[in-house]
Design an enzyme around this catalytic site. Structure first.
Site, PDB file in Angstrom:
ATOM      1  N   VAL A  76       0.866  -1.180   0.000  1.00  0.00           N
ATOM      2  CA  VAL A  76       0.000   0.000   0.000  1.00  0.00           C
ATOM      3  C   VAL A  76       0.900   1.226   0.000  1.00  0.00           C
ATOM      4  O   VAL A  76       1.802   1.343   0.841  1.00  0.00           O
ATOM      5  CB  VAL A  76      -0.913  -0.018   1.248  1.00  0.00           C
ATOM      6  CG1 VAL A  76      -1.754   1.237   1.331  1.00  0.00           C
ATOM      7  CG2 VAL A  76      -1.793  -1.263   1.253  1.00  0.00           C
ATOM      8  N   CYS A  77       0.681   2.116  -0.952  1.00  0.00           N
ATOM      9  CA  CYS A  77       1.496   3.329  -1.044  1.00  0.00           C
ATOM     10  C   CYS A  77       1.330   4.162   0.228  1.00  0.00           C
ATOM     11  O   CYS A  77       0.218   4.551   0.591  1.00  0.00           O
ATOM     12  CB  CYS A  77       1.098   4.154  -2.259  1.00  0.00           C
ATOM     13  SG  CYS A  77       1.998   5.711  -2.373  1.00  0.00           S
ATOM     14  N   ILE A  78       2.435   4.433   0.895  1.00  0.00           N
ATOM     15  CA  ILE A  78       2.373   5.126   2.175  1.00  0.00           C
ATOM     16  C   ILE A  78       1.859   6.552   2.029  1.00  0.00           C
ATOM     17  O   ILE A  78       1.042   7.014   2.838  1.00  0.00           O
ATOM     18  CB  ILE A  78       3.723   5.073   2.917  1.00  0.00           C
ATOM     19  CG1 ILE A  78       3.545   5.580   4.354  1.00  0.00           C
ATOM     20  CG2 ILE A  78       4.801   5.810   2.154  1.00  0.00           C
ATOM     21  CD1 ILE A  78       4.715   5.267   5.255  1.00  0.00           C
ATOM     22  N   ALA A  81      -1.838   6.426   1.364  1.00  0.00           N
ATOM     23  CA  ALA A  81      -2.534   5.933   2.551  1.00  0.00           C
ATOM     24  C   ALA A  81      -2.642   7.019   3.618  1.00  0.00           C
ATOM     25  O   ALA A  81      -3.719   7.243   4.186  1.00  0.00           O
ATOM     26  CB  ALA A  81      -1.817   4.704   3.104  1.00  0.00           C
TER      27      ALA A  81
END
Length: 130
Positions: A76-78, A81
């Site tokens: 998940v792209c930080i 997110a």
């Protein structure tokens, strides 16, 4: 064939279901998924706080089950997110938020992980987007 899959839309969007079906079919066909990368609204597909109405399929839960069952690399792209309030325990503590809605099997990481996946895969398949 080795696939990298990028998902840009939330779990309730039709493209998320299409991405899930593609991933399931690829695995059933003996192909490899080197990484699933959830970006932009796609991060909602990994959040465990998403509640699906009873008369709809829980695509977020199906993603979680697929990643767990096949021990896939679900990233998940930080940045995406954080912008959308999707936090694991470490980020919730860092930003002093009391809501943790991302846990295993998902990993928070940056766009470099998508770049690495593209280098390792034969094909990058993208679903959703603006």
């Amino acid at each position: 064939m080795k696939f990298a899959i990028a998902l840009f839309s939330a779990a309730h969007a039709p493209s998320s279901r299409r991405a899930l079906l593609f991933a399931q079919a690829a695995l059933a066909g003996g192909h490899e998924i080197v990484r699933l990368f959830f970006y932009q609204d796609g991060v909602y597909s990994a959040a465990n706080s998403v509640v699906t109405p009873q008369d709809e399929q829980d695509i977020a839960q199906q993603w979680r089950a697929l990643v767990s069952e096949h021990q896939l690399d679900g990233v998940v792209c930080i940045a995406a997110a954080l912008r959308r309030g999707v936090l694991n325990a470490e980020e919730a503590a860092r930003y002093q938020r009391n809501a943790v809605n991302l846990d295993a099997p998902w990993a928070l990481s940056g766009l470099g992980q998508l770049h690495d996946a593209i280098q390792d895969a034969d094909r990058l398949i993208c679903f959703g987007g603006p």
